[in-house]
Write a protein that holds these residues in place. Structure first.
Motif, PDB file in Angstrom:
ATOM      1  N   THR A 881       0.855  -1.187   0.000  1.00 16.84           N
ATOM      2  CA  THR A 881       0.000   0.000   0.000  1.00 16.84           C
ATOM      3  C   THR A 881       0.896   1.242   0.000  1.00 16.84           C
ATOM      4  O   THR A 881       1.972   1.243   0.608  1.00 16.84           O
ATOM      5  N   LEU A 902      -5.666  -0.067  -2.344  1.00 15.40           N
ATOM      6  CA  LEU A 902      -4.303  -0.252  -1.858  1.00 15.40           C
ATOM      7  C   LEU A 902      -3.668   1.089  -1.459  1.00 15.40           C
ATOM      8  O   LEU A 902      -2.440   1.193  -1.348  1.00 15.40           O
ATOM      9  N   SER A 904      -2.494   4.112   0.891  1.00  9.78           N
ATOM     10  CA  SER A 904      -2.102   4.479   2.262  1.00  9.78           C
ATOM     11  C   SER A 904      -1.195   5.676   2.185  1.00  9.78           C
ATOM     12  O   SER A 904      -0.553   5.908   1.142  1.00  9.78           O
ATOM     13  N   LYS A 913      -5.046  -7.849   2.963  1.00 12.82           N
ATOM     14  CA  LYS A 913      -6.343  -7.249   2.725  1.00 12.82           C
ATOM     15  C   LYS A 913      -7.361  -8.376   2.487  1.00 12.82           C
ATOM     16  O   LYS A 913      -7.252  -9.138   1.515  1.00 12.82           O
TER      17      LYS A 913
END
Length: 945
Positions: A881, A902, A904, A913
């Motif tokens: 991510t 995905l 972050s 996940k």
């Protein structure tokens, strides 16, 4: 009364019975004898007396004296009689009076021989009986119960009844008679008869105790001696020692009278008579055998054995008229051991030393010569030799100058208790007492033909017998049997075998094969399985020791019948062989004693010429036992039991409610299979047989103690030994720490906690797992060997990619309790990105920052990663991510599971996940598809069920 004869009386008095009726019913034929119980009362007594003093002086018989005791009533309805019996110690058995039943009141003067059974009265004393004659029968009372049994009977009988020269008369019967005046005194004497002997001129004195055993007091009258031979009596009542005349004895009271005589040179029979106001005259027969001096034997001597001896002597110039007698006079106690006729000068006695024996000549019951003493030394050990002709002799091994002693039995083997021989010298297997030589055939072992002729016997350690049958080698069979004939069983057909010897454990015997290389073999008694013994080829002879050593004899030159022999000592499996260094010569029949410290052997100098020798276990200190020479073979030791066994108990410090204990037993001079083990648990006082292994179940929690002991066949008992232990009745618990649901490293470590409340403490741990591959389902539990009995609380594992693992653990405590398995804890190892097929638009690389060191990256829309044959309900992706990362759609078996973002704010690798948990398990291809041009970095796919 007839002919003016006066008789002493016989009396029968019985206590009352309840339930009487006035009329006695008629007896019914065929009704069995009924034994009627007699009520307990002071008048329950029977007395049978003798004739008077005048008859005794002239008749010449020895009367047995009165008899008295509590009566027994036996009603025989079939013969219409009732019998009143008491114990008769003089004649053995009982004395009894039999009269008709039912009876009628009245008096009959009769000869008691008429057709009316009511006029028949019969007396029995011991094994003899007679019918009363010449008297009367008066019935005062005769009542019966409703069932016809005696309820009340009062009668008087007079008459004459003769048994063996003794005359009896006057019976009085009292059952249920309430008149106390009819109770009588009953005089008794102790001893009831005096029989003695003495050298001429010797003064003989005896005390007689007189007791009133009846319910009525007795005033004792004159005591005097009457000669049964019609001569002037030789005995006399000693005036100063007559403490009875004039004394009134209450029930149970006693007084004494002393009689004395000087022995003449002939036999006298007299009677001590004591009168009084009792209805009987007390008679004590007195016999004195006076005799002249008897010449004794001379030069008495003994050839001693361990349990028996041969006593020999020189005859006196005047042979005894009756016999020779051998007494055991050890410690001043004189016990008759054996007798021999006047024509012989030897006798076998069943005793061993140390003892003092005495030999006498006898001219009568008491007419004996002075004693000639013989001292028997201790013989603790003998060697028994059987010669070519089946004769057996024994030689003491420790005597200063031993002499060979002939045995009455042939071809013997000594039993584990050391008290019995077994032999096949007769037509059957026979067991013979070592002390006496008396033999008893073993049932079922008699030979009926050539096929079952006996060809060797041997004791087994448990007291059973193994033996060979079959005259020809082709017919040879092996059998076992107990000494009482039970358990007779054919073990196996074993052609061309000879000799049989038991191993110490008792579960096998050793035989010699006569075929091929003539090797020795072990044969298991349970099923006849044969095991050849290595290193025993060309054996001429063998023996097996109590300690389990095999002695193998071979000729040094196989072509020579006579000549030097080689003896090899080895274990029963043929290992650890060593040569026994005996003095040079033709030495044969080597056999260890039971302690394994000495050997005996026969040393041959020519055909049928050999002497018996002994030496140390290593062959040192060899010496000849005696100069007796014969064709000695099959030597045996006959030795006393020297050592007591020892016992041991082995048990863990902690056990579960079920405990298995080991009971050890050993003995320095007894075979292990002959030892008996006994045990007691906790506070029990009774010993029970327990064997070498004891399993106890259902034990309560807490401390327990087992006490054990061992005994050998001779009866020696070990010291008691005890071991205590704790029963831990609680099972331990264990809990597995939950691993990560999805593993992001190639290996992981399982950890767990455990506890135990039972007291013994934790010991080991077991771990199990069940696995589902990417296309399969969770299977059964697997128990890898390295995962069991672990002593640490952690376990490193390396899962396979694409599989789900479920683990559980259990704990063991030091007592052996196993806890329950903990609940499953599951984890999945992702399928690596390299295992998925990539469409156009993906690139791949490596870096240690990623799972398994690889990554797959896309920056185009609708790029796909696929993997076929996936089964599961819950999928997760492992990806990176970041702030510039996009999203993906995940499909399984054509069904979209969801979209995963995905994004972050910072870059993170190996991120898990999860897709939504599905309501059903799907099977098919998993497709991962990008949704835009933002980058997607895939690391793996995790599958759960």
């Amino acid at each position: 009364m007839r002919g003016g004869t006066t008789f002493a009386s016989a009396l029968v008095v019985l206590g009352s019975l309840v339930g009487a009726v006035a009329i006695a019913p008629t007896a019914v034929a065929g009704v069995p004898t009924a034994v009627v119980p007699v009520a307990d009362g002071s008048s329950d007594i029977v007395v049978i007396g003798d004739t008077d003093a005048a008859s005794k002086q002239s008749s010449g018989y020895r009367p047995p004296g009165p008899v008295a005791g509590t009566p027994r009533v036996e009603l025989d309805a079939a013969s219409s009689t009732v019998t009143l019996s008491v114990v008769d110690p003089t004649h053995g058995g009982t004395a009894s009076v039999t009269v008709a039943w039912p009876m009628h009141l009245g008096t009959w003067w009769t000869d008691f021989n008429g057709p009316d059974p009511e006029q028949t009265v019969r007396l029995t004393r011991g094994a003899q009986s007679c019918t009363y004659t010449g008297g009367s029968l008066t019935v005062h009372r005769a009542e019966a119960t409703a069932t016809g049994q005696v309820s009340a009977l009062s009668a008087d009988i007079t008459g004459s009844c003769s048994i063996g020269g003794g005359h009896f008369s006057s019976a009085q019967i009292r059952i249920g008679d309430p008149e106390p005046t009819r109770a009588v005194a009953v005089p008794r004497a102790t001893p009831a008869r005096i029989s003695t002997g003495a050298l001429v001129g010797t003064v003989v004195t005896h005390d007689v105790t007189v007791t009133n055993s009846g319910p009525k007091p007795w005033k004792v009258g004159t005591a005097a001696i009457a000669s049964a031979n019609g001569f002037t009596p030789r005995f006399a009542v000693v005036p100063g020692a007559n403490l009875c005349t004039g004394v009134t004895l209450a029930t149970g009271q006693s007084c004494t009278v002393q009689v004395s005589a000087t022995a003449p040179n002939y036999m006298i029979d007299e009677n001590l008579l004591i009168g009084g106001d009792a209805s009987t005259l007390l008679v004590v027969p007195v016999r004195l055998e006076g005799y002249n001096p008897v010449e004794p034997p001379t030069a008495a001597r003994a050839e001693t054995g361990r349990l028996s001896a041969t006593i020999a002597w020189d005859a006196p110039s005047v042979l005894p008229r009756t016999e020779y007698r051998v007494y055991d006079t050890t410690n001043g106690i004189r016990t008759l051991l054996a007798t021999a006729p006047p024509s012989t000068t030897t006798v076998e006695v069943p005793v061993g030393g140390p003892r003092t024996l005495s030999v006498v000549s006898a001219n009568g019951t008491f007419a004996e010569s002075p004693e000639v003493d013989v001292d028997l030394p201790v013989v603790a050990s003998e060697v028994v030799g059987n010669d070519w002709y089946g004769h057996s002799q024994s030689v003491a091994t420790d005597a200063a100058a031993p002499r060979a002693r002939k045995l009455t039995v042939e071809r013997v083997d000594l039993d584990p208790s050391r008290t019995r021989w077994v032999t096949d010298a007769y037509s059957n297997v026979s067991v013979c007492a070592v002390a006496t030589g008396a033999c008893t055939p073993v049932p079922g072992t008699a030979a009926t033909g050539a096929a079952d002729l006996l060809r060797g016997t041997a004791w087994l350690p448990d007291g059973g017998i193994a033996f060979l049958r079959g005259d020809s080698e082709e017919q040879r069979t092996l059998w076992v049997v107990h000494t009482d004939g039970s358990g007779l069983r054919k073990v196996a057909s074993l052609p061309s075998r000879s000799q049989v010897a038991a191993v110490p454990s008792g579960d096998e015997v050793v035989l010699r094969s006569l075929a091929g290389v003539e090797r020795l073999e072990r044969v298991r008694l349970s099923d006849g399985r044969v095991t050849p013994i290595p290193n025993t080829d060309w054996a001429d002879d063998f023996t097996v020791s109590t300690q389990g050593l095999l002695v193998v004899e071979r000729r040094k030159s196989p072509a020579d019948t006579l000549g030097p022999r080689i003896h090899t000592v080895m274990k029963l499996d043929g290992s650890e062989g060593r040569t026994l260094n005996l003095p040079a010569g033709d030495n044969r029949e080597v056999v260890f004693d039971r302690t394994g410290t000495r050997v005996a052997y026969a040393r041959y100098t020519d055909w049928y010429q050999a002497t018996m020798w002994v030496a140390g276990a290593d062959g040192s200190g060899a010496r000849q036992l005696s100069d007796a020479s014969a064709g000695w073979l099959d030597l045996k030791w006959s030795a006393s039991d020297t050592f007591a066994p020892t016992a041991s108990v082995n048990v863990p410090a902690y056990t579960t409610r079920t405990a298995t204990l080991t009971i050890g037993a050993s003995d320095r001079d007894d075979a292990s299979g002959s030892l008996r083990r006994q045990c007691r648990l906790d506070s029990a006082t009774t010993w029970t047989d327990c064997g070498a292994s004891l399993t106890l179940t259902g034990l309560a929690a807490g401390t327990h103690k087992l006490t054990a002991r061992a005994s050998d066949p001779s009866g020696r008992i070990s010291a008691e030994v005890s071991r205590s232990w704790v029963v831990d009745a609680s099972t331990p618990t264990a809990a597995l720490a939950a691993p990560a649901a999805v593993q992001t490293t190639p290996t992981t470590t399982l950890t767990w906690t455990a506890s135990d409340s039972g007291g013994s403490g934790l010991s080991t741990y077991d771990v199990r797992t069940r696995v589902a591959s990417r296309s399969g389902v969770l299977g059964g539990y697997q128990y890898p060997a390295s995962w069991q009995k672990r002593t640490t609380r952690s376990l490193g594992v390396t899962p396979t990619g694409g599989s789900q693992y479920c683990f559980s653990v259990r704990a063991h405590d030091k007592a052996g309790n196993a806890g329950a398995w903990s609940p499953d804890r599951c984890t999945s190892m992702p399928l690596d990105d390299r295992s998925m097929s990539a469409s156009t638009g993906w690139s791949r690389g490596t870096s240690s920052a990623y799972l398994h060191g690889t990554w797959t990256r896309a920056t185009r829309t609708a790029s796909q990663l696929t993997v076929a044959s996936v089964r599961g309900r819950h999928l997760a992706i492992v990806a990176t991510t970041c702030a510039t990362c996009g999203s993906i759609d995940v499909y399984h078996a054509g069904v979209k599971l969801g979209r995963v973002s995905l994004y972050s704010s910072t870059t993170k690798t190996r991120q898990v996940k999860w897709l939504p948990l599905q309501s059903v398990t799907r099977y098919g291809t998993v497709t991962i598809r990008t949704t835009g041009t933002r980058q997607v970095i895939m690391d793996g796919l995790a599958i759960a069920h």
